[in-house]
Design an enzyme around this catalytic site. Structure first.
Site, mmCIF file in Angstrom:
data_model
loop_
_atom_site.group_PDB
_atom_site.id
_atom_site.type_symbol
_atom_site.label_atom_id
_atom_site.label_comp_id
_atom_site.label_asym_id
_atom_site.label_seq_id
_atom_site.Cartn_x
_atom_site.Cartn_y
_atom_site.Cartn_z
ATOM 1 N N LYS A 7 0.837 -1.216 0.000
ATOM 2 C CA LYS A 7 0.000 0.000 0.000
ATOM 3 C C LYS A 7 0.865 1.257 0.000
ATOM 4 O O LYS A 7 0.662 2.172 -0.783
ATOM 5 C CB LYS A 7 -0.909 0.024 1.232
ATOM 6 C CG LYS A 7 -1.550 1.374 1.455
ATOM 7 C CD LYS A 7 -2.289 1.454 2.759
ATOM 8 C CE LYS A 7 -1.524 2.009 3.912
ATOM 9 N NZ LYS A 7 -1.364 3.458 3.970
ATOM 10 N N ASN A 8 1.850 1.285 0.927
ATOM 11 C CA ASN A 8 2.619 2.519 1.100
ATOM 12 C C ASN A 8 3.474 2.850 -0.114
ATOM 13 O O ASN A 8 3.896 3.983 -0.285
ATOM 14 C CB ASN A 8 3.496 2.428 2.354
ATOM 15 C CG ASN A 8 2.674 2.642 3.607
ATOM 16 O OD1 ASN A 8 1.476 2.925 3.535
ATOM 17 N ND2 ASN A 8 3.304 2.495 4.762
ATOM 18 N N CYS A 20 -4.623 8.670 9.324
ATOM 19 C CA CYS A 20 -4.781 8.054 10.645
ATOM 20 C C CYS A 20 -4.485 9.062 11.755
ATOM 21 O O CYS A 20 -3.562 9.870 11.630
ATOM 22 C CB CYS A 20 -3.800 6.902 10.808
ATOM 23 S SG CYS A 20 -4.342 5.373 10.078
ATOM 24 N N ARG A 76 1.515 14.643 13.208
ATOM 25 C CA ARG A 76 1.879 14.418 11.809
ATOM 26 C C ARG A 76 1.851 15.682 10.945
ATOM 27 O O ARG A 76 1.083 15.792 9.989
ATOM 28 C CB ARG A 76 0.987 13.349 11.183
ATOM 29 C CG ARG A 76 1.150 12.025 11.850
ATOM 30 C CD ARG A 76 0.351 10.954 11.182
ATOM 31 N NE ARG A 76 1.150 10.205 10.237
ATOM 32 C CZ ARG A 76 0.669 9.222 9.493
ATOM 33 N NH1 ARG A 76 -0.583 8.906 9.539
ATOM 34 N NH2 ARG A 76 1.463 8.560 8.692
ATOM 35 N N ASP A 114 4.743 0.390 12.079
ATOM 36 C CA ASP A 114 3.499 -0.166 11.543
ATOM 37 C C ASP A 114 3.239 -1.605 11.996
ATOM 38 O O ASP A 114 2.182 -2.166 11.684
ATOM 39 C CB ASP A 114 3.506 -0.093 10.005
ATOM 40 C CG ASP A 114 3.285 1.318 9.499
ATOM 41 O OD1 ASP A 114 2.978 2.210 10.303
ATOM 42 O OD2 ASP A 114 3.426 1.531 8.276
ATOM 43 N N ARG A 160 -8.562 0.342 4.353
ATOM 44 C CA ARG A 160 -7.600 1.288 3.771
ATOM 45 C C ARG A 160 -6.322 0.557 3.381
ATOM 46 O O ARG A 160 -5.663 0.949 2.418
ATOM 47 C CB ARG A 160 -7.244 2.381 4.793
ATOM 48 C CG ARG A 160 -8.359 3.382 5.017
ATOM 49 C CD ARG A 160 -7.842 4.534 5.854
ATOM 50 N NE ARG A 160 -6.579 4.988 5.327
ATOM 51 C CZ ARG A 160 -5.618 5.561 6.051
ATOM 52 N NH1 ARG A 160 -5.807 5.795 7.327
ATOM 53 N NH2 ARG A 160 -4.497 5.931 5.496
HETATM 54 C C1 UD1 Z 1 4.835 6.663 6.466
HETATM 55 C C2 UD1 Z 1 3.897 5.502 6.289
HETATM 56 C C3 UD1 Z 1 3.367 5.026 7.629
HETATM 57 C C4 UD1 Z 1 4.515 4.758 8.582
HETATM 58 C C5 UD1 Z 1 5.482 5.929 8.651
HETATM 59 C C6 UD1 Z 1 6.731 5.631 9.469
HETATM 60 C C7 UD1 Z 1 2.875 5.878 4.134
HETATM 61 C C8 UD1 Z 1 1.639 6.212 3.397
HETATM 62 N N1 UD1 Z 1 2.779 5.900 5.454
HETATM 63 O O1 UD1 Z 1 4.075 7.730 7.035
HETATM 64 O O2 UD1 Z 1 2.584 3.844 7.417
HETATM 65 O O3 UD1 Z 1 3.997 4.501 9.872
HETATM 66 O O4 UD1 Z 1 5.911 6.302 7.336
HETATM 67 O O5 UD1 Z 1 7.363 4.503 8.982
HETATM 68 O O6 UD1 Z 1 3.908 5.581 3.559
HETATM 69 N N2 UD1 Z 1 6.952 14.465 10.675
HETATM 70 C C9 UD1 Z 1 7.058 15.807 10.952
HETATM 71 N N3 UD1 Z 1 7.049 16.689 9.897
HETATM 72 C C10 UD1 Z 1 6.931 16.281 8.596
HETATM 73 C C11 UD1 Z 1 6.838 14.916 8.328
HETATM 74 C C12 UD1 Z 1 6.855 14.027 9.377
HETATM 75 O O7 UD1 Z 1 7.166 16.208 12.109
HETATM 76 O O8 UD1 Z 1 6.915 17.135 7.703
HETATM 77 C C13 UD1 Z 1 6.985 13.484 11.787
HETATM 78 C C14 UD1 Z 1 5.705 12.667 11.897
HETATM 79 O O9 UD1 Z 1 4.731 13.342 12.644
HETATM 80 C C15 UD1 Z 1 6.222 11.415 12.582
HETATM 81 C C16 UD1 Z 1 7.639 11.243 12.023
HETATM 82 O O10 UD1 Z 1 7.983 12.523 11.496
HETATM 83 O O11 UD1 Z 1 6.283 11.601 13.982
HETATM 84 C C17 UD1 Z 1 7.775 10.223 10.934
HETATM 85 O O12 UD1 Z 1 6.798 10.436 9.971
HETATM 86 P P1 UD1 Z 1 6.970 10.014 8.435
HETATM 87 O O13 UD1 Z 1 8.154 9.111 8.315
HETATM 88 O O14 UD1 Z 1 6.930 11.230 7.613
HETATM 89 O O15 UD1 Z 1 5.661 9.149 8.219
HETATM 90 P P2 UD1 Z 1 4.648 9.214 7.019
HETATM 91 O O16 UD1 Z 1 5.380 9.422 5.740
HETATM 92 O O17 UD1 Z 1 3.516 10.096 7.364
#
Ligand code: UD1
Length: 421
Positions: free
Chosen positions: A22-23, A117, A122, A307, A399
């Site tokens: 999915k991701n 979610c 985030r 995850d 999802r």
């Molecule tokens: C992706 C995955 C999700 C997984 C996560 C971590 C998808 C669709 N989702 O989510 O399933 O749990 O990686 O492996 O691929 N953060 C900030 N600012 C930003 C971006 C992120 O503070 O601009 C923080 C987030 O709140 C979180 C951490 O960084 O605490 C990691 O998030 P991130 O790796 O970006 O996760 P996602 O890409 O949202």
């Protein structure tokens, strides 16, 4: 809305074919915005999230087609809009990643801030900083990011203060058509990032180092079409491996990349299941007797994936001893704990740590799915529980897990989907 009903206490026996990730799939779909040629994605999972991304792309003017059960075609000779409205973006956070490609192609974009979610704040600050470094002008207006990049995006040096999967992917998608070289430092190293880079390179992009902390992207003027097979879903594979370890029995996962779950296998073995890895299959076996306690600590790849944290907790919730689960990625990812507690688990949450005192059995209860991966942990607990577990709000599951009740049912699980009243 449907709910899932599981009559627990039966070991799982059989094969489960793992779907495309999915991701990876939802980010790969966005590459169609970067070319006027056709993109064909094979091994595509059929999920609510891929449908949500399809709806957004259709809104932007992309022709989205399906060929058979697991092939999708995406073709955008020209786009009809550069606006991603709230109604389409709120369903899934990753839709936000169309911002960079829209800027690269149309030089302007208006994209709603995302939903997804509820597992923490985030924010998207790292995404926006990366785009600003590449020359985008960004303003926030009533919940929307309004961005422009007249003359196109420019290559830049971007050093992420911490690892973000989404921001790394967004920067990659934005940099491939930028003028000059982009260097990403402290980039995420997840297999889904390598998958995205492989697909973009096959379209003519010049990316080196994907899967390492430093990624270099030499911008090109144009990208062509591609046929690309989506990488197997490591989180789906890990979830079913943990289902077998929790409910007992013997399950063979097929079409897996077990090297993408290097952090999981030793810990499942430590918990007392037998793990046999073969080329593209994994066999998980667990007999009777309680699992052993195991501590886990979630980390960015190649560490233990956040995850799979909830699903691992469902396993060690039955252990003969105490396990400490530490969540380092998201600040609010213990919402499954009260639900597991309703099934008899003994869990105390202190900040980023959950202290899990193993209990001899789970007892079925009505529970509620709170987010995507939390739902999977309730399914795994329900498979092991005494009695009939009812899990409501299963749209979270839809999802991210393709045909979960069918796949588990084929292994002898007594699981069904019924309308919730
Ligand atoms: C992706 C995955 C999700 C997984 C996560 C971590 C998808 C669709 N989702 O989510 O399933 O749990 O990686 O492996 O691929 N953060 C900030 N600012 C930003 C971006 C992120 O503070 O601009 C923080 C987030 O709140 C979180 C951490 O960084 O605490 C990691 O998030 P991130 O790796 O970006 O996760 P996602 O890409 O949202």
């Amino acid at each position: 809305m449907d709910k899932i009903v599981i009559e627990g206490g039966f070991p799982l026996r059989g094969d489960i074919r793992i779907s495309g990730a999915k991701n990876s799939a939802i980010k790969l779909m966005a590459v169609c915005l970067l070319t006027d040629q056709q993109i064909t994605l094979t091994n595509m999972p059929r999920l609510r999230d891929t449908r949500s991304m399809g709806q957004l792309l259709t809104h932007l003017g992309v022709e989205v087609g399906e060929v058979g059960a697991s092939t999708m075609t995406l073709h955008a000779p020209k786009l009809s809009s550069s606006e991603a409205p709230y109604d389409l973006v709120r369903k899934m956070r990753a839709t936000f990643n169309v911002l960079g490609p829209l800027l690269a192609r149309e030089e302007e974009a208006r994209v709603s801030l995302p939903g997804g979610c509820a597992i923490g704040a985030r924010p998207v600050d790292l995404h926006l900083k990366a785009l600003e470094a590449m020359g985008a002008k960004i303003e926030l207006e009533q919940g929307y990011v309004v961005a422009s990049a007249k003359g196109g995006l420019r290559g830049a040096e971007i050093s992420f203060p911490f690892v973000s999967v989404g921001a790394t992917e967004h920067a990659l998608l934005s940099a491939v058509l930028a003028k000059g070289e982009t260097v990403l430092m402290n980039a995420a190293r997840e297999p889904e990032i390598i998958d995205l880079a492989n697909c973009l390179n096959a379209m003519g992009a010049k990316i080196t180092g994907a899967g390492r902390s430093e990624v270099r992207i030499e911008g090109v003027a144009k990208l062509g079409g591609v046929e690309h097979s989506v990488v197997p879903d490591r989180i789906e594979a890990g979830t079913y491996a943990l289902a077998a370890a929790t409910a007992g029995g013997s399950v063979r996962l097929t079409h897996v990349r077990h090297d993408h779950l290097g952090a999981l296998w030793p810990l499942i073995a430590q918990a007392g299941a037998r793990v046999s890895l073969d080329d593209s299959t994994v066999l998980i076996e667990r007999g009777t007797g309680r699992p052993n306690p195991v501590d886990i600590d979630t980390q960015a790849y190649p560490g233990f994936p956040t995850d799979l944290q909830a699903q691992f907790m469902a396993l060690v919730g039955l252990a003969d001893g105490v396990s400490i689960i530490r969540e380092n990625i998201f600040e609010n990812r213990f919402m499954h704990c009260p639900e597991l507690t309703r099934m008899g688990a003994d869990i105390t949450v202190r900040g980023r740590e959950a202290i899990v005192r193993g209990v001899p059995e789970y007892v079925a209860a009505p529970v509620m799915a709170t987010d995507l991966r939390a739902s999977a942990s309730l399914i795994n607990a329900g498979l092991a529980a005494r009695g009939e577990t009812h899990i409501s709000r299963v749209y979270h599951l839809d999802r991210g897990f393709e045909h979960i009740e069918v796949k588990l049912g084929q292994c002898g699980a007594r699981i069904k989907r019924v309308p919730d009243d």
